[in-house]
Design a protein around this motif. Structure first.
Motif, PDB file in Angstrom:
ATOM      1  N   LEU A 180       1.858 -12.657  -0.792  1.00 54.86           N
ATOM      2  CA  LEU A 180       1.028 -11.929  -1.752  1.00 54.86           C
ATOM      3  C   LEU A 180      -0.261 -12.680  -2.055  1.00 54.86           C
ATOM      4  CD1 LEU A 180       3.803 -10.726  -4.217  1.00 54.86           C
ATOM      5  CD2 LEU A 180       2.364  -9.253  -2.806  1.00 54.86           C
ATOM      6  N   THR A 181      -0.188 -14.002  -2.111  1.00 56.84           N
ATOM      7  CA  THR A 181      -1.382 -14.803  -2.372  1.00 56.84           C
ATOM      8  C   THR A 181      -2.407 -14.631  -1.255  1.00 56.84           C
ATOM      9  OG1 THR A 181      -0.066 -16.436  -3.587  1.00 56.84           O
ATOM     10  CG2 THR A 181      -2.223 -17.136  -2.815  1.00 56.84           C
ATOM     11  N   SER A 182      -1.927 -14.430  -0.023  1.00 52.09           N
ATOM     12  CA  SER A 182      -2.842 -14.272   1.117  1.00 52.09           C
ATOM     13  C   SER A 182      -3.584 -12.944   1.090  1.00 52.09           C
ATOM     14  CB  SER A 182      -2.058 -14.406   2.435  1.00 52.09           C
ATOM     15  OG  SER A 182      -1.167 -13.301   2.596  1.00 52.09           O
ATOM     16  N   ILE A 183      -3.130 -11.975   0.269  1.00 49.29           N
ATOM     17  CA  ILE A 183      -3.810 -10.676   0.185  1.00 49.29           C
ATOM     18  C   ILE A 183      -4.293 -10.416  -1.251  1.00 49.29           C
ATOM     19  CG2 ILE A 183      -2.521  -9.678   2.124  1.00 49.29           C
ATOM     20  CD1 ILE A 183      -0.786  -8.222  -0.005  1.00 49.29           C
ATOM     21  N   LYS A 184      -4.645 -11.470  -1.956  1.00 43.36           N
ATOM     22  CA  LYS A 184      -5.047 -11.326  -3.363  1.00 43.36           C
ATOM     23  C   LYS A 184      -6.252 -10.395  -3.516  1.00 43.36           C
ATOM     24  CE  LYS A 184      -4.902 -14.538  -6.458  1.00 43.36           C
ATOM     25  NZ  LYS A 184      -5.100 -15.786  -7.241  1.00 43.36           N
ATOM     26  N   LYS A 185      -7.172 -10.441  -2.584  1.00 38.65           N
ATOM     27  CA  LYS A 185      -8.367  -9.606  -2.706  1.00 38.65           C
ATOM     28  C   LYS A 185      -7.997  -8.131  -2.675  1.00 38.65           C
ATOM     29  CE  LYS A 185     -12.935  -8.848  -0.683  1.00 38.65           C
ATOM     30  NZ  LYS A 185     -13.891  -9.252   0.384  1.00 38.65           N
ATOM     31  N   GLU A 186      -7.163  -7.742  -1.715  1.00 38.50           N
ATOM     32  CA  GLU A 186      -6.746  -6.341  -1.616  1.00 38.50           C
ATOM     33  C   GLU A 186      -5.845  -5.961  -2.796  1.00 38.50           C
ATOM     34  OE1 GLU A 186      -7.775  -7.947   2.331  1.00 38.50           O
ATOM     35  OE2 GLU A 186      -6.471  -8.592   0.701  1.00 38.50           O
ATOM     36  N   TYR A 187      -5.000  -6.888  -3.198  1.00 45.66           N
ATOM     37  CA  TYR A 187      -4.097  -6.615  -4.322  1.00 45.66           C
ATOM     38  C   TYR A 187      -4.893  -6.436  -5.616  1.00 45.66           C
ATOM     39  CZ  TYR A 187       0.223  -6.865  -7.036  1.00 45.66           C
ATOM     40  OH  TYR A 187       1.281  -6.563  -7.858  1.00 45.66           O
ATOM     41  N   ALA A 188      -6.011  -7.153  -5.757  1.00 42.36           N
ATOM     42  CA  ALA A 188      -6.850  -7.020  -6.944  1.00 42.36           C
ATOM     43  C   ALA A 188      -7.398  -5.608  -7.071  1.00 42.36           C
ATOM     44  CB  ALA A 188      -7.992  -8.040  -6.894  1.00 42.36           C
ATOM     45  N   GLU A 189      -7.681  -4.978  -5.959  1.00 44.93           N
ATOM     46  CA  GLU A 189      -8.183  -3.604  -5.997  1.00 44.93           C
ATOM     47  C   GLU A 189      -7.102  -2.651  -6.515  1.00 44.93           C
ATOM     48  OE1 GLU A 189      -9.536  -2.743  -2.083  1.00 44.93           O
ATOM     49  OE2 GLU A 189     -11.155  -4.234  -2.125  1.00 44.93           O
ATOM     50  N   LEU A 190      -5.856  -2.871  -6.087  1.00 41.90           N
ATOM     51  CA  LEU A 190      -4.761  -2.039  -6.588  1.00 41.90           C
ATOM     52  C   LEU A 190      -4.556  -2.250  -8.094  1.00 41.90           C
ATOM     53  CD1 LEU A 190      -2.136  -2.470  -3.702  1.00 41.90           C
ATOM     54  CD2 LEU A 190      -3.657  -0.525  -4.112  1.00 41.90           C
ATOM     55  N   GLY A 215       0.819  -1.207   0.000  1.00 40.84           N
ATOM     56  CA  GLY A 215       0.000   0.000   0.000  1.00 40.84           C
ATOM     57  C   GLY A 215       0.851   1.254   0.000  1.00 40.84           C
ATOM     58  N   GLU A 216       1.873   1.276   0.869  1.00 40.63           N
ATOM     59  CA  GLU A 216       2.766   2.441   0.914  1.00 40.63           C
ATOM     60  C   GLU A 216       3.509   2.620  -0.410  1.00 40.63           C
ATOM     61  OE1 GLU A 216       5.277   1.593   4.181  1.00 40.63           O
ATOM     62  OE2 GLU A 216       3.824   2.239   5.733  1.00 40.63           O
ATOM     63  N   LEU A 217       3.946   1.506  -0.986  1.00 45.09           N
ATOM     64  CA  LEU A 217       4.691   1.555  -2.242  1.00 45.09           C
ATOM     65  C   LEU A 217       3.819   2.102  -3.371  1.00 45.09           C
ATOM     66  CD1 LEU A 217       7.300   0.824  -3.776  1.00 45.09           C
ATOM     67  CD2 LEU A 217       6.376  -1.474  -4.082  1.00 45.09           C
ATOM     68  N   TYR A 218       2.590   1.592  -3.468  1.00 37.10           N
ATOM     69  CA  TYR A 218       1.699   2.037  -4.539  1.00 37.10           C
ATOM     70  C   TYR A 218       1.334   3.510  -4.359  1.00 37.10           C
ATOM     71  CZ  TYR A 218      -2.396   2.446  -7.534  1.00 37.10           C
ATOM     72  OH  TYR A 218      -3.287   2.873  -8.485  1.00 37.10           O
ATOM     73  N   PHE A 219       1.065   3.907  -3.131  1.00 42.57           N
ATOM     74  CA  PHE A 219       0.687   5.301  -2.858  1.00 42.57           C
ATOM     75  C   PHE A 219       1.831   6.243  -3.213  1.00 42.57           C
ATOM     76  CE2 PHE A 219       0.498   8.987   0.004  1.00 42.57           C
ATOM     77  CZ  PHE A 219      -0.762   9.481  -0.326  1.00 42.57           C
ATOM     78  N   ILE A 239       4.326   5.792  -5.347  1.00 44.03           N
ATOM     79  CA  ILE A 239       4.564   5.834  -6.798  1.00 44.03           C
ATOM     80  C   ILE A 239       3.453   6.609  -7.500  1.00 44.03           C
ATOM     81  CG2 ILE A 239       4.704   4.418  -8.895  1.00 44.03           C
ATOM     82  CD1 ILE A 239       6.072   2.278  -7.217  1.00 44.03           C
ATOM     83  N   SER A 240       2.181   6.372  -7.097  1.00 39.98           N
ATOM     84  CA  SER A 240       1.051   7.046  -7.753  1.00 39.98           C
ATOM     85  C   SER A 240       1.054   8.545  -7.481  1.00 39.98           C
ATOM     86  CB  SER A 240      -0.273   6.432  -7.290  1.00 39.98           C
ATOM     87  OG  SER A 240      -0.442   6.602  -5.885  1.00 39.98           O
ATOM     88  N   GLN A 241       1.563   8.962  -6.318  1.00 39.82           N
ATOM     89  CA  GLN A 241       1.613  10.379  -5.980  1.00 39.82           C
ATOM     90  C   GLN A 241       2.897  11.053  -6.444  1.00 39.82           C
ATOM     91  OE1 GLN A 241      -0.970  12.079  -4.572  1.00 39.82           O
ATOM     92  NE2 GLN A 241      -2.105  10.150  -4.771  1.00 39.82           N
TER      93      GLN A 241
END
Length: 685
Positions: free
Chosen positions: A81-91, A9-13, A15-17
């Motif tokens: 990463l597989t354990s958070i696939k649902k949240e990762y799908a949103e990203l 989440g921190e990494l994506y935020f 990079i996107s900002q």
């Protein structure tokens, strides 16, 4: 909260900002990860960086899979990463600006563990290969011992003859005054020498006759003899040497077509694909898939060529029903013995060994490629995998062998009818040919298969129902069957008395083929048919599938394969009729005769070699015709080399063994035996 989710989440935020990155692990992600789909980044640098691990992301879209390498902090392993696939799908949905579900992607840890070798499949193929190697070594030592024994016997014989001559000389000196006695001794000694020679020859003949089957089988793996056979390009029938050229070129076409299709799985310039599709050379590459129909045509031709021979056809006479059934059964078993052993070995090698001999971020694709044989291998070995509704997955390219075996079994019935009545047999072949052409056209209409290109046809949901089914693919085989029947009748008629009436179809055609003009018509018409089927859809390629009437496209697609085979027959016709022009001489070159021997092994392994080559790349390919052709040129020598090795060490020895089992060389050995006896008789007299 999951530490990997926080990090992502921190990494994506950040990079996107567009915020500057200070965390070394996040900087490593930017520097060493793939910047877009089908890019891996710097894998080695990532793994050298402390606290980092490399994960392969796989995204599934209809008909295609995309890959991207990610250099992430070690808390974000593939498992995490597989354990958070649902949240990762949103990203991912935010990044792609479309909905991405958890089922549309997976993560693979790199490097991955090799598949286990603790299974029956790996043990079986290892034992088989070890046994074949043992036979090769046994044949080597047996040959070496035999050669040493021959040399020893020759030396002993020479010493014996020398001592005998010395003895005679001494006798002459000592008994010079006893002329009559000396002559008697001399004659007796000469008689002993002759008796010794006859005895040696008799023992040699007895050795040949008593040679055990086991030794003959071991000798099938004689490496020196097999190499000599491989490079021997002596031909029995010069009219058929051009077939080797067609076989070799068709094999090369198969490799080129598969090289293009396989590399569609992992390329980088997605936006350029429409441009590549509209290149004229793309039509030639996709037209390579007609080459399989050439193999079918050749299979039918040589089946008829063998069975239509009077010496063979007499075994299929219905008046001796049991003999006919037994001959039919033995013909099928003989065919299986030529194909199944090497086919079995190839399946097991690809299934068990391929995934063990490489590594890359996308190596899971090789494991998937070979692992599908876990369930489907028995369908392949029984030659029935193409009859199922499910897509063929295990060594998918060998669907051809299942079709070929099924066509052989069916066409052999037609040849049995021909063996009992030539006219009725031909009628049955004509009827079967017409029926199956009609079925191919019917299914082309029913499944709405268009001819814009083979690639678009492959996207048809009913592709498996048409492309892999024997009732849609058999027309070229039956056309080859007719061609083989006509040629055998022509060959028999040529061997008859010249005063007999020449009435066979090919005999009449051969008279016309004496005119250069007619030969060029045959060449030109055959080549025109071939080129039209390949490049004819060019207007559709440029203007879209609606440029031609779709009903017309269905019809052309239904008859295209038999038309292509007919074009090949027209090209071969002058050679079959005995022409020795420049084109025939070129097609009859010894290089084609040698290369054609490698085509079966090449067909078995080429797709696996191309697949292995693709997924060992760390970076995707820039797809264009030049790169495809360059890759093809570099891979063909490797394919031929591996084919040569397997041909010499596996296929040829197993065929030698089949020859012994089916006693195909009994007549030859009988002739040799009679010749030896004749020489012995002359020597005694």
């Amino acid at each position: 909260m999951n530490s990997c989710l926080i990090y992502i989440g921190e990494l994506y935020f950040a990079i996107s900002q567009g915020k500057p990155l200070k965390d070394p692990t996040k900087i490593a992600y930017v520097e060493y990860s793939g910047s877009t789909l089908n890019q891996q980044g710097d894998v080695a640098a990532c793994l050298r960086t402390p606290q980092m691990n490399f994960v392969e992301q796989q995204l599934y879209f209809p008909g295609v899979t995309f890959f991207q390498g990610m250099c992430l902090k070690d808390v974000c392993s593939a498992k995490a990463l597989t354990s958070i696939k649902k949240e990762y799908a949103e990203l991912l949905s935010l990044a792609f600006k479309t909905t991405i579900t958890p089922e549309q992607f997976d993560f693979v840890q790199y490097p991955v563990e090799k598949p286990s070798t603790d299974n029956y499949g790996f043990i079986i193929i290892s034992l088989i290969l070890a046994f074949l190697l043992l036979l090769t070594l046994a044949s080597f030592f047996m040959t070496a011992f035999k050669s040493k024994s021959k040399i020893s016997n020759k030396i002993s014989q020479e010493q014996y003859d020398s001592n005998a001559q010395s003895h005679l000389i001494n006798k002459n000196q000592i008994l010079i005054n006893k002329k009559n006695e000396e002559e008697r001794l001399y004659e007796k000694l000469q008689d002993n020498l002759e008796d010794k020679r006859i005895l040696n020859q008799t023992e040699k003949n007895q050795e040949i006759e008593s040679k055990s089957t086991l030794k003959r089988i071991i000798n099938c793996w004689n490496l020196k003899q097999n190499l000599q056979k491989t490079f021997d390009v002596t031909v029995r029938n010069s009219d058929l040497t051009a077939f080797d050229c067609i076989r070799t070129l068709s094999f090369m076409q198969v490799v080129l077509g598969h090289c293009f299709l396989i590399n569609l799985s992992y390329y980088s310039n997605f936006n350029d694909f429409d441009i590549v599709q509209k290149e004229p050379f793309t039509l030639f590459i996709l037209g390579c898939f007609y080459s399989v129909d050439v193999f079918f045509m050749l299979g039918g031709f040589f089946l008829a060529y063998v069975v239509a021979d009077p010496k063979v056809s007499q075994n299929f006479q219905v008046k001796n029903f049991l003999k006919m059934l037994l001959s039919y059964f033995l013909a099928v078993v003989n065919r299986l013995s030529r194909i199944l052993p090497t086919y079995f070995i190839a399946i097991y090698i690809i299934w068990q060994y391929l995934s063990q001999i490489g590594q890359s971020p996308t190596w899971s694709q090789v494991e998937l490629f070979s692992g599908v044989c876990d369930e489907d291998k028995w369908k392949k070995i029984l030659f029935i995998d193409n009859l199922y509704d499910q897509p063929i997955n295990c060594v998918v390219w060998t669907w051809y062998l299942s079709n070929d075996m099924q066509m052989f079994v069916f066409s052999l019935i037609l040849m049995v009818i021909y063996a009992n009545n030539k006219i009725i047999g031909k009628i049955f072949i004509y009827v079967a040919l017409g029926v199956f052409i009609g079925l191919a056209i019917h299914y082309a209409y029913e499944y709405e298969i268009l001819i814009v290109s083979q690639l678009s046809a492959m996207l048809n949901p009913h592709w498996n129902d048409f492309y892999f089914k024997p009732w849609c693919r058999i027309p070229p085989y039956l056309l080859g069957l007719l061609f083989g029947v006509f040629y055998k009748e022509y060959q028999i008629e040529k061997q008859q008395d010249n005063s007999s009436k020449k009435s066979s179809l090919l005999m009449k055609i051969s008279h016309y083929m004496r005119e250069t003009f007619v030969k060029w018509i045959s060449y030109s018409l055959g080549l025109a048919i071939i080129l039209y089927l390949i490049f004819g859809p060019r207007p559709l390629q440029m203007n879209g599938i609606d440029y031609w009437n779709q009903n017309v496209q269905h019809f052309i697609y239904g008859i295209s394969r038999i038309l292509y085979s007919f074009g090949i027959i027209l090209v071969l016709l002058p050679s079959v009729c005995g022409s020795k022009d420049l084109i025939v001489k070129t097609m009859s070159s010894s290089i084609f005769q040698f290369a054609s021997k490698l085509t079966f092994q090449g067909y078995l392994y080429h797709y696996a070699i191309l697949t292995y080559s693709l997924w060992t790349f760390y970076d995707s390919m820039y797809l264009d015709i030049q790169n495809i052709f360059s890759l093809y040129v570099s891979q063909v020598p490797i394919i031929l080399l591996i084919s040569f090795i397997f041909y010499v060490l596996i296929e040829l020895p197993l065929n030698n063994t089949a020859n012994i089992i089916f006693s195909r060389n009994i007549k030859k050995k009988q002739i040799e035996k009679e010749e030896i006896n004749k020489q012995n008789h002359q020597g005694i007299n």
